[in-house]
Design a protein around this motif. Structure first.
Motif, short mmCIF file in Angstrom:
data_model
loop_
_atom_site.label_atom_id
_atom_site.label_comp_id
_atom_site.label_asym_id
_atom_site.label_seq_id
_atom_site.Cartn_x
_atom_site.Cartn_y
_atom_site.Cartn_z
N GLY A 1 -29.33 -49.75 -37.58
CA GLY A 1 -28.52 -49.73 -36.37
C GLY A 1 -28.66 -50.95 -35.49
O GLY A 1 -28.42 -50.88 -34.28
N VAL A 2 -29.02 -52.09 -36.07
CA VAL A 2 -29.18 -53.33 -35.29
C VAL A 2 -27.80 -53.89 -34.98
O VAL A 2 -26.94 -54.04 -35.86
CB VAL A 2 -30.01 -54.37 -36.07
CG1 VAL A 2 -30.17 -55.64 -35.24
CG2 VAL A 2 -31.37 -53.79 -36.43
N HIS A 3 -27.57 -54.25 -33.71
CA HIS A 3 -26.29 -54.77 -33.27
C HIS A 3 -26.02 -56.12 -33.94
O HIS A 3 -26.94 -56.92 -34.15
CB HIS A 3 -26.28 -54.93 -31.74
CG HIS A 3 -24.92 -55.16 -31.17
ND1 HIS A 3 -24.35 -56.42 -31.11
CD2 HIS A 3 -24.00 -54.30 -30.65
CE1 HIS A 3 -23.15 -56.32 -30.57
NE2 HIS A 3 -22.91 -55.06 -30.28
N PRO A 4 -24.74 -56.41 -34.31
CA PRO A 4 -24.42 -57.68 -34.97
C PRO A 4 -24.86 -58.91 -34.18
O PRO A 4 -25.28 -59.91 -34.77
CB PRO A 4 -22.89 -57.63 -35.08
CG PRO A 4 -22.56 -56.18 -35.14
CD PRO A 4 -23.57 -55.51 -34.25
N VAL A 5 -24.77 -58.88 -32.84
CA VAL A 5 -25.21 -60.02 -32.04
C VAL A 5 -26.72 -60.23 -32.20
O VAL A 5 -27.20 -61.36 -32.35
CB VAL A 5 -24.85 -59.82 -30.55
CG1 VAL A 5 -25.43 -60.95 -29.70
CG2 VAL A 5 -23.35 -59.72 -30.37
#
Length: 297
Positions: A199-203
């Protein structure tokens, strides 16, 4: 060593000997009409001083020449701004080209067109586009209401450097993108899959995964572009040949070497340019802690 010998000999003949002769001429009073009868003058071309009877000291030489320091400032400013913009835009383009989409091969080929065009051709093409009377940019900006009157982009002191930067960024950003893209394609895809599962954000993925892993490629790309930007000549010479706002170290060295017949003086400027580029490159590699092959020290 046997296989490398022909290349080493070629480099010594093509690059090493002219460099040695340039450094030698910087310590003489050589001129175009008398290269072989030049006399040794030591560091006089670099810096010399004369003490008058009044006690006033007058300095002469390249290091006391305001025109030289103006060229140094123009070169450093051009290199810093152009390389920074090209690195940022090159990263953006590389991220787009690294994505999977239909027609990616065609887009990659199209992106490289500006870089493939010879610099002289690009400069001449842009000189017409930037022309204050016939240029398409002035016509377009007038129709859009962005400007109130035609602008002589390359002749105006306020816009000359901006015009040169626009042309250089347009031409060289694809080169940066190509090198960074090569680094992106070496990053394992399973790292991003694991990040997506967690669930790591793309940014955050970009700053925590992409940037650290492509850092060696970025460093190499920046080094190559920095070397080119510091010795920029052809683009400046075609677009703004006589502008003090854009005159670089290579341009002013060429003027003294050829136009003014101050061969020793121009050789001194060329030698100082070489020393400056070598020092900046060594410092950059040392600060980056990265070898040219991409490995950490």
């Amino acid at each position: 060593m046997i296989f490398l010998l022909p290349m080493i000999v070629a480099l010594l003949v093509v690059a090493g000997w002219p460099l040695f002769r340039t450094i030698y001429f910087s310590f003489t009073d050589a001129s175009l009409t008398d290269l072989y009868g030049a006399e040794w003058v030591g560091f006089k071309n670099y810096l010399a001083w004369t003490t008058l009877k009044s006690g006033r000291v007058i300095f002469s030489g390249v290091l006391a020449d305001p025109g030289w320091w103006n060229a140094v400032w123009n070169t450093v400013r051009f290199a810093a701004v152009s390389v920074t913009l090209e690195a940022v835009l090159g990263m953006a383009v590389a991220l787009v080209l690294n994505a999977d989409f239909k027609g990616r091969g065609i887009v990659r080929a199209a992106i490289l067109i500006p870089w493939a065009i010879p610099t002289i051709v690009s400069a001449k093409m842009w000189s017409w586009m930037l022309n204050d009377q016939f240029g398409i940019l002035n016509d377009l900006f007038l129709k859009l209401g962005l400007i109130s009157g035609k602008i002589a982009w390359t002749a105006n002191a306020d816009t000359a450097m901006t015009a040169v930067l626009i042309v250089d960024v347009w031409k060289t950003t694809p080169f940066m993108a190509l090198l960074i893209l090569a680094g992106l394609q070496m990053v394992p895809k399973d790292i991003y899959e694991a990040a997506d599962i967690d669930g790591v954000h793309p940014v955050k993925q970009f700053f925590r995964i992409t940037l650290p892993l492509v850092r060696p490629a970025i460093m190499v790309a920046v080094i190559f572009r920095l070397l080119d930007a510091m010795r920029i000549f052809d683009l400046i010479y075609v677009l703004t040949p006589n502008s003090s706002q854009t005159k670089t170290m290579s341009v002013i060295a060429r003027e003294n070497l050829i136009d003014f017949d101050k061969f020793a003086y121009g050789s001194t400027m060329s030698t100082l340019l070489f020393v400056l580029i070598a020092a900046m490159t060594i410092l950059y590699i040392w600060l980056g802690r990265v070898r040219l092959d991409g490995g950490d020290r």
